[in-house]
Design an enzyme around this catalytic site. Structure first.
Site, PDB file in Angstrom:
ATOM      1  N   GLN A  99       0.826  -1.199   0.000  1.00 19.64           N
ATOM      2  CA  GLN A  99       0.000   0.000   0.000  1.00 19.64           C
ATOM      3  C   GLN A  99       0.863   1.253   0.000  1.00 19.64           C
ATOM      4  OE1 GLN A  99      -2.129  -0.552   3.726  1.00 19.64           O
ATOM      5  NE2 GLN A  99      -0.229  -1.156   4.708  1.00 19.64           N
ATOM      6  N   TYR A 129      -9.861   5.784  19.467  1.00 16.18           N
ATOM      7  CA  TYR A 129      -9.889   4.465  18.821  1.00 16.18           C
ATOM      8  C   TYR A 129      -9.024   3.461  19.572  1.00 16.18           C
ATOM      9  CZ  TYR A 129      -9.364   0.845  15.270  1.00 16.18           C
ATOM     10  OH  TYR A 129      -9.354  -0.360  14.611  1.00 16.18           O
ATOM     11  N   GLN A 130      -7.776   3.809  19.820  1.00 18.78           N
ATOM     12  CA  GLN A 130      -6.830   2.863  20.419  1.00 18.78           C
ATOM     13  C   GLN A 130      -7.293   2.413  21.805  1.00 18.78           C
ATOM     14  OE1 GLN A 130      -4.571   2.093  18.319  1.00 18.78           O
ATOM     15  NE2 GLN A 130      -3.980   3.881  17.118  1.00 18.78           N
ATOM     16  N   ASP A 154       0.831   0.416  13.894  1.00 17.97           N
ATOM     17  CA  ASP A 154       1.254   1.705  14.450  1.00 17.97           C
ATOM     18  C   ASP A 154       1.662   1.588  15.906  1.00 17.97           C
ATOM     19  OD1 ASP A 154      -1.307   2.224  16.123  1.00 17.97           O
ATOM     20  OD2 ASP A 154      -2.079   1.924  14.092  1.00 17.97           O
ATOM     21  N   GLU A 174       1.385  -8.247  11.977  1.00 20.73           N
ATOM     22  CA  GLU A 174       1.196  -7.120  11.058  1.00 20.73           C
ATOM     23  C   GLU A 174       1.880  -7.469   9.736  1.00 20.73           C
ATOM     24  OE1 GLU A 174       0.635  -4.123   8.812  1.00 20.73           O
ATOM     25  OE2 GLU A 174      -0.207  -3.828  10.836  1.00 20.73           O
ATOM     26  N   ASP A 205       1.166 -12.581   7.145  1.00 21.82           N
ATOM     27  CA  ASP A 205      -0.275 -12.660   6.937  1.00 21.82           C
ATOM     28  C   ASP A 205      -0.962 -13.213   8.178  1.00 21.82           C
ATOM     29  OD1 ASP A 205      -2.698 -12.720   5.189  1.00 21.82           O
ATOM     30  OD2 ASP A 205      -2.525 -14.864   5.608  1.00 21.82           O
ATOM     31  N   ALA A 206      -1.954 -12.510   8.679  1.00 20.09           N
ATOM     32  CA  ALA A 206      -2.623 -12.904   9.923  1.00 20.09           C
ATOM     33  C   ALA A 206      -3.424 -14.192   9.761  1.00 20.09           C
ATOM     34  CB  ALA A 206      -3.541 -11.780  10.398  1.00 20.09           C
ATOM     35  N   ASP A 224      -7.371  -5.084  14.641  1.00 20.99           N
ATOM     36  CA  ASP A 224      -7.288  -3.679  14.223  1.00 20.99           C
ATOM     37  C   ASP A 224      -6.993  -3.663  12.732  1.00 20.99           C
ATOM     38  OD1 ASP A 224      -6.931  -0.972  13.979  1.00 20.99           O
ATOM     39  OD2 ASP A 224      -5.000  -0.911  15.023  1.00 20.99           O
ATOM     40  N   TYR A 293     -12.461  10.014  11.148  1.00 25.73           N
ATOM     41  CA  TYR A 293     -12.935   8.862  10.383  1.00 25.73           C
ATOM     42  C   TYR A 293     -14.215   9.248   9.643  1.00 25.73           C
ATOM     43  CZ  TYR A 293      -9.739   5.686  12.844  1.00 25.73           C
ATOM     44  OH  TYR A 293      -8.627   5.050  13.332  1.00 25.73           O
TER      45      TYR A 293
END
Length: 367
Positions: A99, A129-130, A154, A174, A205-206, A224, A293
């Site tokens: 990305q 959010y966090q 992050d 991640e 990859d999760a 997340d 958002y």
């Protein structure tokens, strides 16, 4: 706003040319009620690139050749709208394997992290959010020990989990290492989460990671993830939720990002329905306010597996009183037990449009 997207926002008296400034009758003056339209005016000192125009950041346009006003409102996740943030300086822009990663300094929200043209967090409102995505699940169970984070490169969710002294292991999976590196450089107040010795980082990859996770390993899993378009679509489908449930212990909890109730009740309906089929404990929808958002709101689905009952609506593991929080500048900015309870209060239109929330709840669920 960019380009032609701002046209039509002016009030009628301006459009009719009934007001003018000292420079001549042909140049209309924008009254205070129309200052938003000035986003279309060029600013000579503004930095720009693919998603920054005249010093303003907005959602990216479609690459097709259609009319600009159509393209501007063509994001499949929130069609018909866009949000703009004033850009002061672009700090980073590169494309990773997955990305485009962009960081810029804004005039009112501090630094902003953007992935593929979509705002992920800002200095000013990241806490909403966090803190909520981490403490809604972790404050709902006693003494969580093993926690998995899916995404969250992050480091903000890690920062919040590390507040819980009972936690012994924090796995994070991640896929994009560039997000981690950029966060450590530009958002150290979030990336501090990676410094906790309990954290084990897995870059990859999760879905594949979870396939190999021992059954019943985790007390809590926090997903997340990015919005469910493109490759992330897999993260809101039933097989993925089944894999998550398998990795949780009896009475273990999941908190999964679940979109905006103002824009995505159809997606919320699908997610809740899948979770009701997959998780045999409690399933609830909660929400919080995040100004940057789309629609200013984001939601979470909270689920528990069959086992010891979990009452998400009433936290049993309060975290407001943190030893050393003030000393180490780690005090909570948004979450508290009152906000926790309020997060599950749903507007009437949501209860009407998301029929799953009206259904007779399964065992251990109170709606």
């Amino acid at each position: 706003m960019e380009g032609d997207a701002g046209r039509g926002l002016e009030c009628q008296k301006t459009m009719d040319g009934k007001e003018s400034n000292a420079s001549g009758p042909d140049k209309a003056v924008l009254p205070s009620c129309c200052l938003k339209a000035r986003a279309c005016d060029p600013e000579p000192d503004a930095k720009s690139h693919s998603t920054v125009c005249s010093g303003w950041f907005s959602k990216p346009r479609s690459p097709s050749g259609e009319d600009d006003r159509v393209l501007y409102f063509n994001n499949p996740t929130w069609p018909g709208e866009a949000h703009s943030i004033k850009v002061e300086k672009i700090l980073f822009k590169e494309r990773s394997e997955y990305q485009e990663v962009l960081v810029f300094k804004s005039s009112s929200y501090g630094k902003v992290l953007v992935l593929d043209g979509i705002v992920q967090l800002t200095d000013k409102d990241e806490c909403a959010y966090q803190e909520m995505i981490a403490h809604l699940p972790l404050c709902s169970i006693k003494s969580p020990k093993n926690v998995l984070v899916v995404g969250g490169g992050d480091g903000g969710v890690l920062r919040e989990i590390s507040r819980h002294n009972s936690v012994e292991l924090i796995d994070i999976c991640e896929i994009d290492k560039m997000v981690i590196d950029v966060s450590k450089k530009f958002f150290p107040e979030l990336a501090v989460g990676f410094e906790d010795p309990r954290v084990k980082l897995h870059v990859g990859d999760a879905v594949e990671f979870l396939r190999h996770a021992p059954e019943g390993k985790y007390d809590a899993i926090i997903v997340d993830s990015s919005d469910p378009v493109g490759p992330a679509q897999e993260l809101v489908e039933k097989p993925f939720f089944e894999t998550l449930a398998r990795a949780l212990r009896p009475g273990g909890v999941l908190c999964n990002m679940a979109e905006s109730m103002w824009l995505h009740t159809h997606l919320i309906q699908d997610i809740i329905a899948i979770c009701r089929e997959t998780f045999k404990g409690s399933v609830h929808y909660a929400w919080t306010s995040v100004p940057t958002y789309p629609s200013g709101v984001i939601g979470f689905v909270l689920c528990s597996t069959e086992g010891p009952p979990v009452d998400f609506l009433n936290p049993i593991n309060p975290i407001e009183k943190l030893d050393g929080a003030l000393q180490y500048r780690r005090e909570l900015r948004f979450y508290n037990s009152e906000v926790h309870r309020a997060a599950f209060a749903l507007p009437s239109f949501v209860k009407r449009e998301v029929s799953c929330l009206r259904d007779v709840p399964p065992t251990n669920l109170v709606v």
